[in-house]
Design an enzyme around this catalytic site. Structure first.
Site, PDB file in Angstrom:
ATOM      1  CG  PHE A 153      -1.782  -1.107   1.268  1.00 28.95           C
ATOM      2  CD1 PHE A 153      -2.731  -1.297   0.503  1.00 28.95           C
ATOM      3  CD2 PHE A 153      -1.585  -2.284   2.023  1.00 28.95           C
ATOM      4  CE1 PHE A 153      -3.839  -2.322   0.743  1.00 28.95           C
ATOM      5  CE2 PHE A 153      -2.152  -3.378   2.088  1.00 28.95           C
ATOM      6  CZ  PHE A 153      -3.491  -3.556   1.298  1.00 28.95           C
ATOM      7  CB  CYS A 264      -0.992   2.502  -8.823  1.00 32.92           C
ATOM      8  SG  CYS A 264       0.496   1.628  -8.572  1.00 32.92           S
TER       9      CYS A 264
END
Ligand SMILES: NC(=O)C1=CN([C@@H]2O[C@H](COP(=O)(O)OP(=O)(O)OC[C@H]3O[C@@H](n4cnc5c(N)ncnc54)[C@H](O)[C@@H]3O)[C@@H](O)[C@H]2O)C=CC1
Ligand SMILES: O=C(O)[C@H]1O[C@H](OP(=O)(O)OP(=O)(O)OC[C@H]2O[C@@H](n3ccc(=O)[nH]c3=O)[C@H](O)[C@@H]2O)[C@H](O)[C@@H](O)[C@@H]1O
Length: 436
Positions: A153, A264
């Site tokens: 993350f 992303c």
């Protein structure tokens, strides 16, 4: 424990250096020779704050080495992190899993001892199960191999901090041994209080794309509000501040502007929709199509505002401040700033781009644009300035001094974070996304 990190790009290079910092012996595997040569010397082949010094330190200490040989990696590692790219497919919206499959296959062929492979790349749900099958099929008979899924993350610009002290650790495992190995690897952040979620493969895979979809949704929500503000004369920044005070909503990721880009968020929401379609639940994620559309409309809005200011763009000099998809990064993948710059250039404008770190990658990808070393050079003679990536040096610019350089004091604040009052006081016309 000896660990390999397969794929040393933005994610893998960070992960490798941080694992070495946590005390492990690490071997990074990278097939791109240019990156490999740089990394092996302790030179970071991209920009990420703090990672350059960490890399040098760990390479010099001998705890971190790099190779292109998967055989060497297989012989070296007790655990192997998979950090290769999963870009958008050229022929559609789904994820290109060529690199993930290729890396697993070549690692498996060389394995000769008990091994845990740990997936970190962002993949469509169901991939981990399939990769485990490949691993078991291709590993030499009798080799004890297992797989875990441990999505990442980290944010670029904060990659080191996010890796060493993550918000949470998600461990997708099939058995207690894999969980124990992961807990051993992450013992330091876990001891520091990082929450650990232990779950199955599909949940771990879904957590990652759900998180990125939520973030993309939050940004597009506020950008949709910006469209409403533009139609009504309201101020989206005040609106975001006001709704953000509600702790259930929160102010973070409510910055309206030219929208999200990068390697992303855009590709992950598209791949997620594609996977939902394959799973027969297309309707569940139909809203993400709109999130994507709202996002791309913001880029077009900047081009429209530029045309509204300049009329015919042919030969008009436009200074674009920012090329990276976000500040503190040199990553130009799906950068809104460059997308706008390229669109304006295609309409005949004389576009000059400045970025503190990203003009190298930007000029390699878009050689048709002009690039400058300094903001001053970019601004000189400009009939319009576009502020599209919110580097802190742009916020620190003096509106008066910048005004002395340009031909016309007109600026579009595509990130809504300049001191707009100061610009107005210095005689600038300022246009924003979602602000009067
Ligand atoms: N960049 C980021 O901030 C984050 C990325 N991710 C995910 O991590 C994955 C990697 O992303 P990035 O690091 O940004 O991509 P990247 O493109 O910067 O790095 C991937 C690297 O893998 C290398 N590679 C490909 N095949 C290989 C092989 N067989 N052996 C060794 N190296 C190989 C490539 O040469 C490249 O350097 C993606 O799935 C991405 O969605 C997840 C969280 C954060
Ligand atoms: O999967 C990934 O690779 C990563 O994607 C994002 O991280 P990153 O792409 O580094 O950057 P963000 O900080 O999320 O910003 C993404 C884009 O949204 C834009 N943004 C962000 C916040 C905001 O309020 N408004 C806004 O337009 C940024 O300018 C940038 O273009 C996620 O934040 C990470 O948690 C995740 O690990």
């Amino acid at each position: 424990m000896k660990i390999t990190v397969i794929g040393c790009g933005y994610l893998g290079a960070t992960h490798a250096a941080c694992l070495a910092e946590l005390g492990f012996d690490v071997l990074g595997v990278e097939i791109d020779e240019r990156k490999l040569d740089a990394l092996a010397k302790g030179d970071l082949p991209f920009y990420e704050p703090g990672l350059d010094t960490l890399l040098v330190k760990q390479v010099e200490s001998g705890k971190l080495r790099f190779t292109s040989s998967m055989k060497e990696a297989a012989e070296f590692g007790d655990a192997h992190f998979l950090c290769v790219g999963t870009p958008q497919r050229k022929d559609g919206n789904g994820a290109d899993l060529t690199y993930v499959d290729g890396a697993i296959e070549s690692l498996a062929e060389h394995l000769t001892r008990p091994t845990l492979v740990i997936g970190k790349s962002t993949v469509p749900v169901g991939t981990a199960e399939r990769l485990l099958g490949i691993l078991q099929d291709k590993a030499p008979a009798g080799t004890d191999v297992d797989l875990a899924w441990n999505p990442e993350f980290l944010r670029e610009g904060f990659a080191v901090e996010d890796t060493l002290t993550p918000d949470r650790l998600v461990l997708g495992v099939r058995n207690a041994e894999a969980e124990a190995t992961l807990r051993e690897i992450y013992a330091t952040p876990i001891a520091g209080g990082t929450p650990v979620i232990v779950t199955d493969f599909p949940t771990a895979e879904l957590v990652k794309v759900a998180a990125n979809s939520f973030l993309a949704t939050k940004i597009s929500f506020i950008n949709a509000m910006a469209e409403l503000c533009e139609a009504t004369g309201a101020d989206v920044v005040t609106l975001a501040d006001a709704i953000g005070h509600d702790a259930r909503i929160g102010r973070r990721f409510l910055n309206a502007g030219v929208g999200f880009g990068g390697g992303c968020l855009p590709k992950d929401i598209r791949a997620f929709m594609d996977r939902a379609d394959e799973l027969g639940v297309k309707d569940a994620l139909r809203f993400l199509r709109e999130i994507d559309r709202i996002n791309l409309r913001r880029r077009k809005r900047v081009v429209k505002l530029a045309k509204a200011e300049l009329g015919d763009l042919e030969g008009k000099r436009i200074a674009v401040l920012g090329a990276a998809f976000k500040p503190d990064s040199d990553d130009i993948r799906d950068s809104p700033a460059l997308d706008v710059a390229v669109a304006l250039h295609a309409k005949g404008a004389d576009v000059v781009v400045h970025d503190p770190k990203a003009t190298g990658p930007a000029s390699a990808k878009h050689p048709q644009l002009s690039y400058t070393e300094s903001v001053e050079e970019a601004a000189r003679g400009a009939q319009l300035v576009l502020h599209l990536t919110e580097w802190k040096e742009y916020r620190a610019l003096s509106a008066a001094e910048l005004g002395d350089l340009v031909a016309e004091r007109t600026i579009i604040d595509g990130r809504n974070c300049l001191d707009q009052a100061a610009y107005r006081d210095a005689g600038w016309t300022i246009r924003s996304l979602g602000r009067p």
